[in-house]
Design a protein around this motif. Structure first.
Motif, PDB file in Angstrom:
ATOM      1  N   ILE A 126      16.558  10.072 -31.712  1.00 21.76           N
ATOM      2  CA  ILE A 126      16.577   8.685 -31.259  1.00 21.76           C
ATOM      3  C   ILE A 126      16.116   7.843 -32.441  1.00 21.76           C
ATOM      4  N   ASP A 127      16.687   6.640 -32.614  1.00 24.62           N
ATOM      5  CA  ASP A 127      16.269   5.869 -33.781  1.00 24.62           C
ATOM      6  C   ASP A 127      14.985   5.103 -33.492  1.00 24.62           C
ATOM      7  N   ALA A 128      14.334   4.692 -34.548  1.00 23.40           N
ATOM      8  CA  ALA A 128      12.994   4.104 -34.455  1.00 23.40           C
ATOM      9  C   ALA A 128      12.937   2.925 -33.490  1.00 23.40           C
ATOM     10  N   PHE A 129      13.968   2.074 -33.549  1.00 18.53           N
ATOM     11  CA  PHE A 129      13.941   0.852 -32.748  1.00 18.53           C
ATOM     12  C   PHE A 129      14.098   1.177 -31.270  1.00 18.53           C
ATOM     13  N   ALA A 130      15.032   2.074 -30.970  1.00 17.61           N
ATOM     14  CA  ALA A 130      15.246   2.474 -29.580  1.00 17.61           C
ATOM     15  C   ALA A 130      14.018   3.208 -29.047  1.00 17.61           C
ATOM     16  N   LYS A 131      13.398   4.016 -29.896  1.00 15.23           N
ATOM     17  CA  LYS A 131      12.229   4.780 -29.454  1.00 15.23           C
ATOM     18  C   LYS A 131      11.095   3.832 -29.066  1.00 15.23           C
ATOM     19  N   LEU A 132      10.812   2.877 -29.928  1.00 19.47           N
ATOM     20  CA  LEU A 132       9.719   1.953 -29.635  1.00 19.47           C
ATOM     21  C   LEU A 132      10.013   1.127 -28.378  1.00 19.47           C
ATOM     22  N   SER A 133      11.256   0.688 -28.233  1.00 15.61           N
ATOM     23  CA  SER A 133      11.605  -0.116 -27.051  1.00 15.61           C
ATOM     24  C   SER A 133      11.459   0.704 -25.781  1.00 15.61           C
ATOM     25  N   LYS A 134      11.965   1.932 -25.826  1.00 17.94           N
ATOM     26  CA  LYS A 134      11.895   2.794 -24.644  1.00 17.94           C
ATOM     27  C   LYS A 134      10.444   3.136 -24.317  1.00 17.94           C
ATOM     28  N   GLU A 135       9.687   3.505 -25.334  1.00 15.24           N
ATOM     29  CA  GLU A 135       8.302   3.897 -25.063  1.00 15.24           C
ATOM     30  C   GLU A 135       7.446   2.722 -24.608  1.00 15.24           C
ATOM     31  N   ALA A 136       7.843   1.505 -24.989  1.00 11.42           N
ATOM     32  CA  ALA A 136       7.094   0.321 -24.551  1.00 11.42           C
ATOM     33  C   ALA A 136       7.063   0.216 -23.030  1.00 11.42           C
ATOM     34  N   GLU A 137       8.165   0.624 -22.377  1.00 11.63           N
ATOM     35  CA  GLU A 137       8.214   0.580 -20.909  1.00 11.63           C
ATOM     36  C   GLU A 137       7.103   1.438 -20.313  1.00 11.63           C
ATOM     37  N   PHE A 138       6.843   2.559 -20.990  1.00 12.64           N
ATOM     38  CA  PHE A 138       5.832   3.484 -20.478  1.00 12.64           C
ATOM     39  C   PHE A 138       4.433   3.073 -20.928  1.00 12.64           C
ATOM     40  N   GLN A 139       4.348   2.534 -22.143  1.00 10.44           N
ATOM     41  CA  GLN A 139       3.026   2.122 -22.644  1.00 10.44           C
ATOM     42  C   GLN A 139       2.415   1.047 -21.741  1.00 10.44           C
ATOM     43  N   ARG A 140       3.268   0.196 -21.193  1.00 14.44           N
ATOM     44  CA  ARG A 140       2.821  -0.819 -20.250  1.00 14.44           C
ATOM     45  C   ARG A 140       2.031  -0.202 -19.091  1.00 14.44           C
ATOM     46  N   LEU A 141       2.436   1.010 -18.710  1.00 13.89           N
ATOM     47  CA  LEU A 141       1.780   1.676 -17.575  1.00 13.89           C
ATOM     48  C   LEU A 141       0.671   2.621 -18.052  1.00 13.89           C
ATOM     49  N   SER A 142       0.219   2.418 -19.262  1.00 14.88           N
ATOM     50  CA  SER A 142      -0.848   3.240 -19.822  1.00 14.88           C
ATOM     51  C   SER A 142      -1.950   2.316 -20.348  1.00 14.88           C
ATOM     52  N   PRO A 143      -2.475   1.442 -19.441  1.00 14.90           N
ATOM     53  CA  PRO A 143      -3.371   0.372 -19.895  1.00 14.90           C
ATOM     54  C   PRO A 143      -4.695   0.874 -20.456  1.00 14.90           C
ATOM     55  N   GLY A 144      -5.087   2.101 -20.108  1.00 15.73           N
ATOM     56  CA  GLY A 144      -6.335   2.649 -20.630  1.00 15.73           C
ATOM     57  C   GLY A 144      -6.196   3.156 -22.055  1.00 15.73           C
ATOM     58  N   VAL A 182      12.015  15.321 -35.619  1.00 10.46           N
ATOM     59  CA  VAL A 182      13.192  14.684 -36.200  1.00 10.46           C
ATOM     60  C   VAL A 182      12.769  13.310 -36.714  1.00 10.46           C
ATOM     61  N   LEU A 183      13.418  12.867 -37.758  1.00 11.72           N
ATOM     62  CA  LEU A 183      13.139  11.539 -38.286  1.00 11.72           C
ATOM     63  C   LEU A 183      13.766  10.503 -37.373  1.00 11.72           C
ATOM     64  N   HIS A 184      13.054   9.419 -37.152  1.00 15.15           N
ATOM     65  CA  HIS A 184      13.612   8.344 -36.337  1.00 15.15           C
ATOM     66  C   HIS A 184      14.347   7.328 -37.203  1.00 15.15           C
ATOM     67  N   ILE A 185      14.239   7.537 -38.496  1.00 12.52           N
ATOM     68  CA  ILE A 185      15.081   6.795 -39.436  1.00 12.52           C
ATOM     69  C   ILE A 185      15.588   7.811 -40.438  1.00 12.52           C
ATOM     70  N   GLY A 186      16.886   8.024 -40.462  1.00  9.06           N
ATOM     71  CA  GLY A 186      17.449   8.983 -41.413  1.00  9.06           C
ATOM     72  C   GLY A 186      17.450   8.375 -42.797  1.00  9.06           C
ATOM     73  N   LEU A 187      17.403   9.222 -43.800  1.00  8.02           N
ATOM     74  CA  LEU A 187      17.417   8.712 -45.170  1.00  8.02           C
ATOM     75  C   LEU A 187      18.684   7.896 -45.429  1.00  8.02           C
ATOM     76  N   GLY A 188      19.790   8.313 -44.800  1.00 15.42           N
ATOM     77  CA  GLY A 188      21.062   7.639 -44.994  1.00 15.42           C
ATOM     78  C   GLY A 188      21.090   6.236 -44.412  1.00 15.42           C
ATOM     79  N   GLU A 189      20.216   5.998 -43.440  1.00 15.09           N
ATOM     80  CA  GLU A 189      20.232   4.698 -42.787  1.00 15.09           C
ATOM     81  C   GLU A 189      19.533   3.630 -43.599  1.00 15.09           C
ATOM     82  N   ILE A 190      18.686   4.071 -44.517  1.00 18.12           N
ATOM     83  CA  ILE A 190      18.002   3.100 -45.342  1.00 18.12           C
ATOM     84  C   ILE A 190      18.951   2.690 -46.444  1.00 18.12           C
ATOM     85  N   GLN A 191      19.443   1.501 -46.312  1.00 18.98           N
ATOM     86  CA  GLN A 191      20.502   1.078 -47.229  1.00 18.98           C
ATOM     87  C   GLN A 191      19.932   0.593 -48.554  1.00 18.98           C
ATOM     88  N   GLU A 192      20.815   0.525 -49.499  1.00 21.05           N
ATOM     89  CA  GLU A 192      20.436   0.086 -50.842  1.00 21.05           C
ATOM     90  C   GLU A 192      19.712  -1.252 -50.810  1.00 21.05           C
TER      91      GLU A 192
END
Ligand SMILES: [Zn+2]
Length: 751
Positions: A611-629, A731-741
């Motif tokens: 999963i890519d970094a942006f999607a991972k953070l967005s998805k996990e944010a839904e759950f982090q909301r329910l982890s207030p402690g 797995v890397l959430h940002i592949g080396l190939g995705e980091i553009q010049e």
């Protein structure tokens, strides 16, 4: 005929042993007529032998001893029976004792694998750590034996729940805190019986702060957080002092310096003092050892909006700049190489005036990005998300546990801790703490249900009830604790200013402190129940339902007891293996569920899921909301030192979507060839996982520096094979190939 020993070993039935045990009890009986005769003893032994022969299986030692007890009762020799029971109990104790002896010997002789894996920040070969572990073993023994109920001990042992820090539970100790450094510095404190006045320079304030941190670390078992805001006002105190001194010196020398020039000289000197003070903190905090044998687990909070605009905020910005620059440099190891230190952990707050290019403090955010790329810290808290979710922006206590929003001030309960810097009507966070943690193993609840959902919810109710009772024990252990057990905490301002002899009880209610219901393995739990990841829509709904149940339970307990129970994404550390092993023992190897040597922390997406970094953070944010402690999300990225814009792009995404997150970057160092970048895990010819420099092939651990975050902690001491496998699995959430010049990341890149 055989009997089964406790170890599971089969031994031949020996009637003489039973007879001897009865004779021992018989001998202690003083009244002749109450003793058994040899004939009676023989009859009892014969009876048991007959029972054992008729049983379709091997009887256990316990069953045989039960039979002896019953037979003695049946003969009417109650006193001998009582003596036998006492004898049996003492033997049992001795047997447990020898278990402890073994553990302690394992610690001292360094041949206990479990101890070696216990904590990646503690080095078990050094004497102070060994001593801490020895004390810990005794505390654990005492806790299990006398302080916890049998069902909690059993559930902990079987990995259904985890009763954290049992090695510290015997003492009346709490978990983690936000130190009220401001009160201690501004209004004076006491360290080791010596009164410390308010410092008259920034440098002294930094030294005192380091001493306070060391003292606090020895009086609790979890982490602590200090904020740089509490030090900021001392910069101007130094400035005034420097200015007066220079004016006097110039006057005495008869040198005429204009205001502008003087100001510049003063500011240069102020900066030097800030550099020296920050260096004191940095070096003190990593070189100090608390009494529990490790560097204090301390987090340094950097939040510009915590102080009012004007000189003090400018000074705080200067402190933050210096802290970040020093961290980028790193610290020297014993051979003079600059390396990544594990502590202090840094947290930088992303806010509206530092996140956008061109905003006032963007230069600090850019420095933070460079620092993350090079040293894995700081971690990031989004002010925007904090305000939206909690109403206030404040740091976590050490690693990730978060206080609940202040409700006692709103309820006009007033200055519960007698802090000298309490302001009526203003929310208070520093000086508050966490009482402790008990974690529920969600994977076990799932596997125990066999996939039947109705049964799963029933089991969850049961397990949560167990956790609640265990948490009650933690709370009750703190009740009645006199402030004298840790004057630095309870009397001299770190957490409160109570009188000697006063108990800390009122700090345990009204939300002044929190208590954490931890959870682990949501990923595996959802996969077992639904056959899909919790990143899919079907899995997502079920995962959120599980999280909601945890929150509803905490809310109910809180309403009933006025104690702030809160849901907490536990950093599992070595418990991840304990849970994984227990699961395999109970349920075998179930693909994607129990087939690894680890289970996934909190709500995290499985390390092997692409999963890519942006999607991972967005998805996990839904759950982090329910982890207030408390909870932290991370993304796994390659060496990004040459791509700071990509780091900034992720930081911007954090600011917009998630409260608390970090980037796991890689900047290792090979001493042999000087390579700086990622050192990777490879298999050697025997199949063992080893670290290898990609540049020169060096595999000697003593000649490379590798820092990785495991469960949220930065470890630098290398890891056991299980954890190394988990690191290699990531797995890397940002592949080396995705980091553009151009230096940006394509957020839509798919794998
Ligand atoms: Zn090399």
């Amino acid at each position: 005929m055989y009997i089964m020993k406790r170890s599971g070993e089969r031994v031949i039935f020996d009637g003489e042993k039973i007879a001897n045990a009865i004779r021992k009890a018989n001998k202690e009986e003083g009244i002749l007529s109450d003793k058994l005769t040899e004939e009676q003893i023989a009859a009892i032994v014969n009876g048991i032998e007959r029972d054992a022969r008729n049983a379709s299986r091997d009887l256990s030692v316990e069953e045989i001893q039960d039979k002896v007890e019953n037979s003695l009762m049946a003969t009417g020799k109650f006193n001998v029976a009582r003596l036998y029971i006492t004898y049996r109990y003492k033997h049992n104790e001795l047997r447990k004792m020898s278990n402890i002896d073994q553990k302690i010997s394992g610690i001292v002789e360094r041949d206990n694998e479990e101890v070696k894996q216990e904590n990646s920040n503690k080095n078990p070969t050094v004497l102070s750590v060994q001593r801490d572990y020895m004390a810990g073993e005794w505390s654990r023994y005492y806790t299990n034996r006398y302080l916890l109920s049998d069902d909690i001990v059993a559930a902990h042992k079987d990995g259904l729940i985890h009763f954290h820090d049992a090695d510290y539970f015997a003492q009346h100790m709490h978990n983690c805190c936000l130190v009220n450094l401001g009160d201690m510095l501004d209004n004076g404190t006491c360290i080791s019986g010596t009164h410390i006045d308010t410092p008259r320079s920034f440098n002294t304030a930094c030294t005192v702060a380091s001493q306070i941190v060391a003292q606090v670390a020895s009086s609790q078992y979890g982490g602590q957080t200090i904020t740089m805001s509490h030090l900021a006002r001392y910069v101007d105190i130094s400035r005034q002092k420097i200015s007066q001194r220079l004016k006097a010196e110039f006057a005495e020398a008869g040198v005429d310096v204009d205001e502008e020039k003087l100001k510049k000289i003063v500011e240069d000197e102020v900066r030097r003092e800030v550099e020296s003070g920050c260096q004191t903190i940095q070096y003190q905090l990593i070189t100090l050892q608390s009494t529990n044998g490790q560097a204090p687990f301390v987090t340094v909070f950097m939040y510009l909006h915590e102080v009012p605009e004007g000189q003090i905020r400018d000074d705080l910005a200067l402190i933050i700049e210096v802290m970040l620059k020093q961290r980028i440099l790193g610290v020297k190891d014993n051979r003079g190489f600059y390396i990544t230190p594990a502590f202090p952990k840094l947290i930088y707050v992303l806010q509206d005036d530092n996140i956008e290019e061109g905003s006032k403090y963007f230069y600090l955010t850019k420095l933070a990005a460079e620092c993350t790329a090079k040293r894995m810290v700081p971690d990031y808290i989004s002010e925007k998300m904090a305000l939206a979710m909690k109403g206030d922006c404040y740091p976590c206590m050490g690693c990730r546990s978060f206080l609940t929003p202040d409700r006692f001030t709103d309820a006009q309960k007033g200055n519960l801790g007698n802090a000298k810097n309490y302001v009526e009507g203003v929310h208070k966070y520093y000086g508050r703490f966490n009482q402790g943690v008990v974690t529920i193993n969600l994977v076990d609840a799932a596997c125990s249900s066999g996939g039947d959902e109705a049964k799963f919810w029933e089991i969850m109710k049961d397990r949560l009830n167990l956790c609640h009772r265990a948490l009650r024990l933690r709370h009750e252990r703190l009740l009645g604790t006199p402030s004298d057990v840790a004057p630095i905490l309870w009397q001299d301002g770190a957490l409160a200013r109570l009188k000697p002899g006063e108990v800390i009880d009122r700090l345990l209610y009204d939300g002044y402190s929190t208590i954490s219901l931890g959870y682990a393995g949501l990923a595996e739990c959802v996969f077992y129940m639904k056959g899909v990841s919790h990143t899919s829509s079907a899995g997502d709904a079920f995962g959120l339902k599980v999280m909601q149940l945890l929150n509803d339970s905490c809310a109910q307990w809180k309403a009933e007891e006025n104690i702030d129970y809160s849901v907490y994404g536990t950093p599992l550390e070595s418990t991840t293996y304990k849970f994984a092993k227990a699961l395999q023992k109970r349920f075998g190897k179930i693909p994607h569920v129990t087939d690894k040597n680890y289970i996934t922390n909190s709500y995290h997406i499985h390390v092997t899921e692409e999963i890519d970094a942006f999607a991972k953070l967005s998805k996990e944010a839904e759950f982090q909301r329910l982890s207030p402690g408390g909870a932290i999300s991370y993304v796994e990225v390659p060496n990004m030192q040459d791509n700071i814009p990509a780091v900034l792009a992720i930081m911007k995404h954090i600011y917009d979507t998630i409260l608390y997150a970090e980037l796991n970057t890689k900047s290792d160092l090979c001493d042999v060839c000087g390579y700086s970048g990622e050192i990777r895990v490879v298999k050697d010819s025997t199949g063992k996982l080893v670290w290898e420099c990609p540049n020169c092939g060096n595999r000697e651990q003593a000649r490379m520096h590798v820092a990785r975050r495991t469960c949220g902690y930065i470890g630098t001491q290398f890891w056991n094979q299980g954890r190394t496998a988990e690191i290699a699995d990531r797995v890397l959430h940002i592949g080396l190939g995705e980091i553009q010049e151009t230096g940006s990341v394509n957020p839509n890149a798919s794998h």
